[in-house]
Structure formats: structure tokens, C-alpha cells
Scaffold this motif. Sequence first.
Motif, PDB file in Angstrom:
ATOM      1  N   LEU A 144       0.810  -1.225   0.000  1.00 40.87           N
ATOM      2  CA  LEU A 144       0.000   0.000   0.000  1.00 40.87           C
ATOM      3  C   LEU A 144       0.845   1.279   0.000  1.00 40.87           C
ATOM      4  CD1 LEU A 144      -2.988  -1.033   2.304  1.00 40.87           C
ATOM      5  CD2 LEU A 144      -3.032  -0.607  -0.162  1.00 40.87           C
ATOM      6  N   PRO A 145       1.888   1.393   0.839  1.00 41.80           N
ATOM      7  CA  PRO A 145       2.740   2.587   0.735  1.00 41.80           C
ATOM      8  C   PRO A 145       3.403   2.729  -0.632  1.00 41.80           C
ATOM      9  CG  PRO A 145       3.107   1.493   2.838  1.00 41.80           C
ATOM     10  CD  PRO A 145       2.268   0.569   2.015  1.00 41.80           C
ATOM     11  N   GLN A 146       3.757   1.613  -1.255  1.00 46.86           N
ATOM     12  CA  GLN A 146       4.344   1.646  -2.600  1.00 46.86           C
ATOM     13  C   GLN A 146       3.361   2.223  -3.610  1.00 46.86           C
ATOM     14  OE1 GLN A 146       6.052  -2.508  -3.085  1.00 46.86           O
ATOM     15  NE2 GLN A 146       7.324  -1.389  -4.523  1.00 46.86           N
ATOM     16  N   VAL A 195       1.475   7.166   5.287  1.00 44.95           N
ATOM     17  CA  VAL A 195       1.424   8.622   5.466  1.00 44.95           C
ATOM     18  C   VAL A 195       2.676   9.273   4.888  1.00 44.95           C
ATOM     19  CG1 VAL A 195       1.332  10.496   7.164  1.00 44.95           C
ATOM     20  CG2 VAL A 195      -0.088   8.464   7.482  1.00 44.95           C
ATOM     21  N   MET A 196       3.842   8.661   5.101  1.00 48.90           N
ATOM     22  CA  MET A 196       5.074   9.207   4.531  1.00 48.90           C
ATOM     23  C   MET A 196       5.024   9.218   3.008  1.00 48.90           C
ATOM     24  SD  MET A 196       7.336  10.373   6.637  1.00 48.90           S
ATOM     25  CE  MET A 196       8.882  10.266   5.726  1.00 48.90           C
ATOM     26  N   VAL A 206       1.250  16.700   3.591  1.00 52.89           N
ATOM     27  CA  VAL A 206       0.643  15.389   3.389  1.00 52.89           C
ATOM     28  C   VAL A 206      -0.617  15.548   2.539  1.00 52.89           C
ATOM     29  CG1 VAL A 206      -0.412  13.390   4.514  1.00 52.89           C
ATOM     30  CG2 VAL A 206       1.541  14.524   5.579  1.00 52.89           C
ATOM     31  N   PHE A 207      -0.709  14.783   1.468  1.00 54.23           N
ATOM     32  CA  PHE A 207      -1.913  14.838   0.642  1.00 54.23           C
ATOM     33  C   PHE A 207      -3.100  14.324   1.451  1.00 54.23           C
ATOM     34  CE2 PHE A 207      -4.976  13.280  -2.451  1.00 54.23           C
ATOM     35  CZ  PHE A 207      -5.021  14.331  -3.357  1.00 54.23           C
ATOM     36  N   GLY A 208      -4.108  15.160   1.585  1.00 52.58           N
ATOM     37  CA  GLY A 208      -5.273  14.794   2.391  1.00 52.58           C
ATOM     38  C   GLY A 208      -5.077  15.034   3.868  1.00 52.58           C
ATOM     39  N   PRO A 230     -15.573  17.110   3.360  1.00 53.22           N
ATOM     40  CA  PRO A 230     -15.406  18.391   4.047  1.00 53.22           C
ATOM     41  C   PRO A 230     -13.984  18.668   4.530  1.00 53.22           C
ATOM     42  CG  PRO A 230     -16.626  16.834   5.418  1.00 53.22           C
ATOM     43  CD  PRO A 230     -16.528  16.242   4.057  1.00 53.22           C
ATOM     44  N   ARG A 231     -13.211  17.604   4.787  1.00 53.73           N
ATOM     45  CA  ARG A 231     -11.812  17.751   5.225  1.00 53.73           C
ATOM     46  C   ARG A 231     -10.960  16.690   4.548  1.00 53.73           C
ATOM     47  NH1 ARG A 231     -12.061  17.645  11.672  1.00 53.73           N
ATOM     48  NH2 ARG A 231     -13.184  15.731  11.209  1.00 53.73           N
ATOM     49  N   GLY A 232      -9.653  16.863   4.650  1.00 55.55           N
ATOM     50  CA  GLY A 232      -8.764  15.861   4.088  1.00 55.55           C
ATOM     51  C   GLY A 232      -8.982  14.504   4.731  1.00 55.55           C
ATOM     52  N   VAL A 233      -8.844  13.435   3.955  1.00 54.55           N
ATOM     53  CA  VAL A 233      -9.096  12.077   4.441  1.00 54.55           C
ATOM     54  C   VAL A 233      -8.177  11.733   5.612  1.00 54.55           C
ATOM     55  CG1 VAL A 233      -8.925   9.640   3.825  1.00 54.55           C
ATOM     56  CG2 VAL A 233      -9.980  11.247   2.232  1.00 54.55           C
ATOM     57  N   VAL A 234      -6.899  12.071   5.505  1.00 57.36           N
ATOM     58  CA  VAL A 234      -5.956  11.770   6.585  1.00 57.36           C
ATOM     59  C   VAL A 234      -6.238  12.657   7.792  1.00 57.36           C
ATOM     60  CG1 VAL A 234      -3.522  11.623   7.218  1.00 57.36           C
ATOM     61  CG2 VAL A 234      -4.220  11.095   4.889  1.00 57.36           C
TER      62      VAL A 234
END
Length: 335
Positions: A144-146, A195-196, A206-208, A230-234
Motif C-alpha cells: 500500500l505505501p508503494q 502517510v510518509m 501530506v496529501f489529504g 469536508p476535510r482531508g481524508v488523513v
Amino acid sequence: MRAPATFYSKANQASQGRSGSSVFVDRMLQGVYDMQPIVRCSSADALAEYLKIVVSRKHSSMVGILCKIFRTTMTKLQQSKTERTSNRGQSIEAGVHGSLLAVSTLLACTDGFMVPRFEEVCDVILNLFDSDITLVQLELYRLLPQLAATCRHSFGRRYLKRSLSFLLDSAQRQTLRESQLDIRPQAYSAIGGLVMALVDSKTGSVFGGSNEPMMIIQREFPGEIFELNPRGVVFEEMDHIFAVMKLGIRNDPSETPTRCLIHEHALVSTADLASAFKSESRHYLSLLLYDLFEFGLSESLVYCLTSICRALPEMKAKIDGLILVAVSQRLTDVT
């Protein structure tokens, strides 16, 4: 490479009128889908080294070989989807696990080959989240990070919400149904890694990860549904993310080897979160600071504290004071 002429004659037989054919690829793909996990992993490593060498030559026929690997990978994944309810459990495991290893190799070693195929791959991989095969789960954590790093915006808008929820749930899951092996430590590492991977190298954000509206895309057949979050997913999940980190950090490393691994991986993941979020994480890290020192000093703790100080210099004085107390306590215990 001791015999380059021999190597390339076997690695790329386009000159013989067989564009996209390779003895090495055929043999290594057999190994990638072998029934033994160690053979699959070793074959994937060999395939990665092969691709690094051959792709660097940028030969025109190389696209044919990459397409062959990709088609084989997707075929195996599609087969596993239709056969998951059959009695061919070991065969399905080999097909899915081998395909995930192949996807990881293609992402890492083929430059931009996977970019136009990115959504096709993600759509199939996210359907594996409900798999109860331990090796598949572990490879998903690594993959997933890849995927997020390959196409940050596309992944963030289409797949981030489900992927982050999957990892957070996995970090709190006790065991999988078919095995007593606890793989939560790897889930903790994947959260920080994901997240990284979403950090923009130019802006550092960070995107999101901001408190601003974010367009997300729901994949629905035959098209897509655009939705304004309404806000970033993260950003929406930050409370949950740091709550999970706290649970991991509070595992006493002296009790069991698994608890020790969870504790260490949670510390490393917290370091990643601090590096990624920077000032956005100040509130959460301030609340978490005393928990970090609960079980004394360790290499993982030092790494985590170093990352926090680098990301948030204003916390350094407080951290220095807590380190001094921890060192004094350790010296007292020794004497």
C-alpha cells in the motif's frame, strides 16, 4: 555481470524474432507462483534484479516482456477472485501472494510502466482486503505505501480512505482466522509508511492531511462518482491514527516477543507520522510524550525522539528533560 552476451541472449530474444520472450522471465515466473513461500520470495527478488539490469538498457522489446509479466500477474489475481470459494486453498494462496510480489517488483523496478495501469491494479488489490491469508495480508501492508508513492494524487482521491481504514483496523486486530500468527507490528509500520508516501516532496505537506475540503472519487460501475469531502481524508483520521499509535506504544515490551515488536513498530511509525505531519502533529505528540517513556529507553525510542525533535524543534527542551529523568532512573536501577 561476468558474461553479458550470454545473459542478454537469454534475457531478451527479440533479435531471434521472438519479441517479448525471455527464458529468464519464464523460469522466474514459475518460481514466483511456486507452492513454497520461500521460493516465491526468492524468485521475486531474482526478478527484481533482472528487471533492474534489463530495463536500464531501455531496449524497445522490453515493453513486451513487462506486458507479459503484467498480464500473468493480473490473470492470476482475477483467477483467485473467482476461485476463492473453492477447495484449492494452497493454489489460490500461491497465486495471490505471488502476484502481489510481482506487482511490488514492477512498481519498484520499471520506472513509469505501471502508471497507466495503476487504477486497474489498485481496483483488484483493494478487493483483497477481506482475505484471511496471512502472507497476503503481510504483502498488502508492504504494498500500500508503494502504491501511494507511485501515484499520490490518484491513490489519495480514489483509494486512500479504504486503505487507511484497513490498516488502522488491522493494527487493532488480534489474529487472523486461519492462523495464530500476530501480524499487527507490520500493520503499524504500514500506517507510518503510507502517510510518509503521501508527503509531497516539493511542498512537504501530506496529501489529504489538511483541514480543507478534498475531492474524493468513488469507483462505481460503469463510471465514477465525485464527492467533496469536508476535510482531508488523513486529517479526518488523525485522532484515530494517534489513538492506535498510543495503544501500540503502551504494549509492555517485556511481556511477550509480540508485544515487544508492536511497541517498537509503533514507535517507528510515530516517528514517521511526526516527520510527515510536522506542526499538525504537535498536539497529539504532546499528549503522547509521557507514554513514549513508560517502558524506558530503547533504540526505537531514541529514533522516535530524534524524528520528533527534527520535525518539532520546540519540543526538544521537554524531551531532553524526560531523557535525563529516564537515564537517571536507569542508573538508579543498575546501582
